[in-house]
Design an enzyme around this catalytic site. Structure first.
Site, mmCIF file in Angstrom:
data_model
loop_
_atom_site.group_PDB
_atom_site.id
_atom_site.type_symbol
_atom_site.label_atom_id
_atom_site.label_comp_id
_atom_site.label_asym_id
_atom_site.label_seq_id
_atom_site.Cartn_x
_atom_site.Cartn_y
_atom_site.Cartn_z
ATOM 1 N N SER A 135 6.255 5.307 4.208
ATOM 2 C CA SER A 135 6.675 3.990 3.751
ATOM 3 C C SER A 135 8.178 4.022 3.508
ATOM 4 C CB SER A 135 5.936 3.666 2.454
ATOM 5 O OG SER A 135 6.441 2.483 1.893
ATOM 6 N N LYS A 161 5.788 2.184 7.756
ATOM 7 C CA LYS A 161 5.605 0.957 6.980
ATOM 8 C C LYS A 161 6.936 0.573 6.368
ATOM 9 C CE LYS A 161 3.507 0.433 2.777
ATOM 10 N NZ LYS A 161 2.368 0.490 1.838
ATOM 11 N N LYS A 163 8.991 -1.705 3.745
ATOM 12 C CA LYS A 163 8.955 -2.613 2.605
ATOM 13 C C LYS A 163 9.764 -3.851 2.996
ATOM 14 C CE LYS A 163 6.698 -0.150 -0.514
ATOM 15 N NZ LYS A 163 5.453 -0.622 -1.155
ATOM 16 N N ASP A 188 5.060 -4.192 3.979
ATOM 17 C CA ASP A 188 4.495 -4.354 2.635
ATOM 18 C C ASP A 188 5.449 -5.208 1.813
ATOM 19 O OD1 ASP A 188 3.303 -4.179 0.172
ATOM 20 O OD2 ASP A 188 3.344 -1.981 0.048
ATOM 21 N N GLU A 213 1.062 -6.159 4.107
ATOM 22 C CA GLU A 213 0.403 -5.776 2.865
ATOM 23 C C GLU A 213 0.846 -6.673 1.706
ATOM 24 O OE1 GLU A 213 0.234 -1.502 2.516
ATOM 25 O OE2 GLU A 213 0.156 -1.660 0.337
ATOM 26 N N ASP A 238 -3.544 -4.624 -1.575
ATOM 27 C CA ASP A 238 -3.274 -3.413 -2.343
ATOM 28 C C ASP A 238 -3.431 -3.771 -3.829
ATOM 29 O OD1 ASP A 238 -2.081 -1.318 -3.730
ATOM 30 O OD2 ASP A 238 -0.250 -1.256 -2.569
ATOM 31 N N LYS A 262 -5.795 2.988 -3.577
ATOM 32 C CA LYS A 262 -4.949 3.909 -4.328
ATOM 33 C C LYS A 262 -5.754 4.429 -5.500
ATOM 34 C CE LYS A 262 -0.442 2.076 -3.111
ATOM 35 N NZ LYS A 262 0.549 1.059 -3.453
ATOM 36 N N GLY A 290 0.500 5.867 -0.902
ATOM 37 C CA GLY A 290 1.133 6.735 -1.890
ATOM 38 C C GLY A 290 1.870 5.932 -2.953
#
Ligand code: MG
Length: 363
Positions: A135, A161, A163, A188, A213, A238, A262, A290
């Site tokens: 990420s 991924k 952000k 995300d 996400e 998430d 998670k 994570g």
């Protein structure tokens, strides 16, 4: 198992590189570790709460307080046989799932050691290796991000991924996609958008993203279900999935097509397995995200399935968690979590420590 001691520690670990999300920048991690001793065995758990209550209502400080004053005393006064007994032991305490997971996961670790099997096997794991994604935080500039993507792909990561947030999305995806048309790419938003941004979010469909996400509110299913109707890109939830019931509701409402499990967010291995099973029965794929964990939290994530972040400077477990050039992590088959804790290093990094005993608690 008789609980002989629960020792709680806070460690400070600097990140190799700052990590920026739509919440802000993290440079240092305050890691809370629980060491649980029982009948000659030692289990470890790591709290995944952030320094601030931004991702979830929990923080390093709130988790410390709840473990010291509520969960630790309850566990010390009980005799769990299995990690799966913990939700019942902690049932009077509402929420505080990351604090609960810290202790529950240590009991699973002890149970695996007692049975002489790996944590992965105790959980019902079936893989010898797991594919691993990374990420990437929000960067100062797009060229800097491009350099990071290049480095992570070269390191073997199979999934990137990004952000994102308003102002750090379409242009970024365009640049990354045009340079690497074939890679597995997702994003995300950590709740950075509103439903009124739907027209803008529909444009994300052009970039063949594996998922977007948590685009909308952290506690929402309904508006995500409205948004998913308009998007080709699968929504992955998430933040809003706290337990099996949430997963069932989200799947039923078609609020998402993928779930990120998670360990801390759902309260530990028991609930993580329950969410996994509920999703599997309904053909909804899951993956394990994570939370900038240190070694113990990552060892637990690996046992559950996957590792996402690889950003801490010096890790506190051995052997070092290694990602192969094929982007895979081999699953250890030694009893318990499969990684030894470097106790001297843990002591050196410890900034506060508290021992919770049953005797203090019962009175
Ligand atoms: Mg997320």
């Amino acid at each position: 198992m008789k609980i002989d001691a629960i020792i709680l520690r806070e460690l400070h670990l600097p990140l190799v590189r700052p990590f920026e999300t739509s919440f802000g920048v993290t440079r240092n991690r305050r890691i809370v570790l629980a060491e649980v001793r029982s009948e000659g065995l030692t289990g470890w758990g790591e709290c995944t709460a952030g320094e601030h209550p931004y991702f979830s209502p929990e923080s390093t400080e709130s988790a410390w307080q709840v473990i010291v004053h509520e969960l630790g005393p309850l566990l010390a006064a009980s005799t769990p046989e299995h990690g799966g007994d913990c939700p019942k032991i902690f049932r009077l305490v509402r929420g505080n799932r990351m604090a609960k997971a810290t202790l529950e996961n240590a009991i699973w670790d002890i149970e695996a050691q007692r049975e002489g099997i790996s944590l992965s096997r105790l959980l019902g794991g079936v893989r010898d290796t797991i594919a691993c994604g990374v990420s990437l935080g929000i960067h100062a500039t797009i060229p800097e991000l491009m350099e990071t993507v290049e480095r992570e792909l070269a390191a073997g990561y199979q999934r990137i991924k990004l952000k994102c947030k308003p102002g750090w999305d379409i242009e970024v995806f365009e640049k990354v996609r045009s340079r690497w048309p074939g890679i597995m790419l997702s994003c995300d938003a950590n709740s950075a958008y509103k439903l009124r941004d739907a027209d803008h979010l529909v444009e994300f469909d052009a970039f063949d993203l594996l998922m977007i996400e948590q685009p909308l509110w952290h506690d929402d299913f309904y508006y995500h279900s409205m948004l998913q109707k308009r998007l080709e890109t699968p929504i992955c939830l998430d933040e809003s999935i706290r337990n099996r019931r949430d997963a069932l509701a989200a799947i039923e409402m078609e609020s998402c097509k993928i779930i990120n499990i998670k360990l801390g967010r759902v309260g530990g291995f028991s609930e993580a397995i329950a969410v996994h099973n509920a999703a599997q029965e309904r053909a909804i794929p899951v993956w394990c995200g994570g939370m900038l964990e240190a070694g113990i939290g990552r060892a637990h994530n690996i046992a559950l399935s996957t590792l996402e972040n690889f950003t801490l400077h010096e890790d506190i477990v051995e052997p070092e968690i290694a990602v192969s050039s094929a982007g895979e992590i081999a699953i250890p088959d030694t009893p318990g979590r499969g990684y030894e804790v470097k106790t001297e290093l843990v002591e050196r990094l410890t900034v506060r420590k508290e021992e919770i005993r049953a005797l203090e608690l019962v009175g």
